[in-house]
Design an enzyme around this catalytic site. Structure first.
Site, PDB file in Angstrom:
ATOM      1  N   ASP A 106       9.222 -10.985  21.567  1.00  0.00           N
ATOM      2  CA  ASP A 106       9.667 -11.029  22.951  1.00  0.00           C
ATOM      3  C   ASP A 106      10.545  -9.809  23.183  1.00  0.00           C
ATOM      4  O   ASP A 106      11.608  -9.669  22.564  1.00  0.00           O
ATOM      5  CB  ASP A 106      10.447 -12.324  23.203  1.00  0.00           C
ATOM      6  CG  ASP A 106      10.942 -12.438  24.642  1.00  0.00           C
ATOM      7  OD1 ASP A 106      10.778 -11.474  25.419  1.00  0.00           O
ATOM      8  OD2 ASP A 106      11.500 -13.500  24.987  1.00  0.00           O
ATOM      9  N   ASP A 255       5.043   6.343  44.634  1.00  0.00           N
ATOM     10  CA  ASP A 255       4.059   6.374  43.563  1.00  0.00           C
ATOM     11  C   ASP A 255       3.584   7.785  43.239  1.00  0.00           C
ATOM     12  O   ASP A 255       3.333   8.114  42.082  1.00  0.00           O
ATOM     13  CB  ASP A 255       2.850   5.510  43.952  1.00  0.00           C
ATOM     14  CG  ASP A 255       1.868   5.335  42.810  1.00  0.00           C
ATOM     15  OD1 ASP A 255       2.307   5.007  41.690  1.00  0.00           O
ATOM     16  OD2 ASP A 255       0.655   5.530  43.024  1.00  0.00           O
ATOM     17  N   HIS A 260       4.621  13.297  40.830  1.00  0.00           N
ATOM     18  CA  HIS A 260       3.479  14.198  40.678  1.00  0.00           C
ATOM     19  C   HIS A 260       3.540  15.386  41.636  1.00  0.00           C
ATOM     20  O   HIS A 260       3.462  16.543  41.232  1.00  0.00           O
ATOM     21  CB  HIS A 260       2.165  13.446  40.942  1.00  0.00           C
ATOM     22  CG  HIS A 260       1.920  12.301  40.022  1.00  0.00           C
ATOM     23  ND1 HIS A 260       2.378  12.268  38.731  1.00  0.00           N
ATOM     24  CD2 HIS A 260       1.237  11.151  40.190  1.00  0.00           C
ATOM     25  CE1 HIS A 260       1.998  11.140  38.157  1.00  0.00           C
ATOM     26  NE2 HIS A 260       1.308  10.449  39.020  1.00  0.00           N
TER      27      HIS A 260
END
Length: 522
Positions: A106, A255, A260
């Site tokens: 875990d 995103d 990028h």
């Protein structure tokens, strides 16, 4: 079986580059999609080329209660799918599989990391030695992983180097990015932290600096005196697929633009570094971001466009709109398209607009940087009815990595008529060799301690200082400021108007329309 690395490389048209030191590679999230599609195929290929030390060990860590043999079989299927049956070699895989181990735990349980430390020592002759940690997990688990490694003294470099690779997103805004960096800095030194952006591993992206600074032909004209505008495009035909839950939280701005595309902007605009090393290159990229002024609310309204795709036709079939995708709210205002105009306020670029656009479900999947030069003086051709076309340099990142240069030439015949022609360089054709995948390049760099292609803390924060005001302004804008566009189209009309106000236009995504446009421009 012993593989003759040099012979394999020669046969496949590849070159053997740096060879990493022996180390233990620990991948957190080892049964996830990123590991299967990108990391394990990349490591397998590095081993095949001899760039991954024969003494290195790879430990997959995840919560799945499976044994090492089951993990090896799972990775074998993933690598076979990534390479294809024709390129997959069973003997090579058997040798690579000997490096693989698996540890189930875990990731939120601190005690598990003490057990992991014991496993690392057992596989490494009783010492920790060199270690590379890769967080191929959701962002919410990164702090738990850092905590666990710190508690177990697994960040210590007393018996060998220790490095951690963290995947984007690096926070959701400036405050959370700073908090994540502070958290990581409580356990690791900055030189140990490798924030990865896979775009920077692509050959054309790396070649931007060589193209600019290694050729006397281009660098003298790479400035406001000769360049009219720059456009950076990252368009996809794909929708959000199964990523609805993530995309609802992120959106296209976080995103794509925050990492990028801002990286591409910095590489195309930065000043020459004093050396091609990590600090020099990253210093100059940060300077670019710092010379862009954050937008006011009014400027965001005038210089950004956000949109969302609706039902449309793409690749011969009907595709659903964003709100019809799984795990997307029926009243969602999450942007799947962003266009923005940035201005770099320094001596080289003053007055030159940099246009960025990215979107899902567009007419064609393409990532490129297009540098549009100013139109030459026309008096010499005053008797012609049409204008001379400006020169354009296009650096293609995807597909067909390479460089395209358009210029004017005289058409054959007695009349003085010109035509716009192209010189087209493609990596695959020019070098006749396999182009390394981005993750191969970046993993090897991290293993060798080269941080040039990774993002530094001040770079992350400099980018968020530009993005935060846009996010805040969008929150204040009314819903009717949100543009819709049909799937399979060029994007929102408002994005065309963004450039048209300055007398500019986007390169068309649809190749058929692009050819028609170019023919009509002659």
């Amino acid at each position: 079986m012993t593989i003759d690395v040099e012979a394999v490389a020669a046969k496949s048209g590849e070159s053997v580059l740096s060879k990493a030191e022996p180390c233990v590679i620990i991948i957190f999230g080892a049964t996830g999609d990123l590991t299967k599609r990108k990391l394990m195929p990349a490591l397998c290929h590095l081993a095949r080329k001899g760039e991954l030390s024969e003494a290195s060990v790879i430990i997959g860590v995840d919560r799945e209660p499976i044994d090492p043999d089951t993990f090896r079989a799972l990775m074998q299927s993933a690598v076979r799918e990534a390479k294809g049956d024709q390129l997959f070699d069973d003997e090579e895989w058997c040798q690579f599989a000997q490096k693989l181990d698996y540890f189930a735990c875990d990731l939120k349980d601190p005690d598990s990391y003490a057990e992991l430390a014991t496993r690392i020592q057992d596989l490494n002759g009783g010492t920790l030695s060199n270690r590379l940690y890769y967080c191929a997990t959701p962002p919410t688990l990164v702090s738990s992983i850092i905590d666990g490694l710190g508690e177990a003294k697994l960040a210590s470099e007393a018996s060998g180097w220790a490095r951690i690779i963290i995947e984007k997103p690096f926070g959701r805004d400036l405050a959370s990015a700073q908090a994540l960096s502070d958290y990581a800095a409580g356990v690791f030194f900055e030189h140990q932290i490798y924030r990865i952006d896979h775009y920077l591993g692509k050959e054309t992206v790396q070649n931007i600096l060589v193209f600019r600074f290694g050729n006397a032909l281009f660098e003298p004209v790479w400035n406001r005196n000769h360049i009219n505008y720059v456009e950076i495009t990252a368009a996809e035909t794909l929708g959000i697929g199964y990523r609805g839950g993530y995309y609802e939280e992120a959106g296209a701005l976080r995103d794509m633009v925050t990492n990028h595309m801002m990286q591409l902007l910095a590489l195309i605009a930065m000043e020459p570094p004093i050396a091609f090393d990590a600090d020099a290159v990253r210093d100059n990229k940060v300077q670019v971001w710092r010379t862009i002024k954050p937008m006011t609310v009014a400027e965001v309204a005038a210089k950004t466009v956000r949109g969302q795709y609706e039902t449309g036709q793409l690749e011969g079939g009907k595709v659903p709109g964003y709100k019809e995708e799984p795990n997307v709210a029926s009243d969602s205002n999450t942007e799947t398209y962003v266009a923005a105009e940035f201005r770099i306020e320094n001596w080289r670029w003053a007055g030159v607009p940099f246009y960025l656009r990215t979107g899902k479900r567009l007419a064609r999947g393409v990532t490129e940087l297009a540098v549009h030069f100013k139109r030459p003086p026309q008096p010499l051709f005053a008797n012609r009815s049409e204008l001379i076309e400006p020169n354009v340099i296009v650096l293609r990142i995807h597909p067909n990595e390479g460089i395209d240069i358009s210029f004017d030439a005289k058409q054959p015949g007695n009349e003085m008529r010109t035509a716009n022609v192209r010189m087209d360089f493609r990596y695959q054709q020019a070098f006749n060799m396999r182009i390394p995948e981005a993750y191969e390049t970046l993993l090897l760099d991290a293993l060798c301690g080269d941080a040039t292609l990774f993002t530094r803390r001040d770079g992350v924060e400099a980018q968020w200082r530009l993005i935060d005001p846009i996010l805040e302004a969008w929150r204040q804008q009314p819903p009717d400021s949100f543009s819709k566009y049909a799937a399979g189209s060029e994007g929102p009309k408002a994005a065309d108007e963004l450039l048209a106000r300055n007398g500019h236009q986007w390169r068309l995504l649809d190749t058929q329309l692009q050819r028609t446009h170019q023919t009509g421009a002659k």
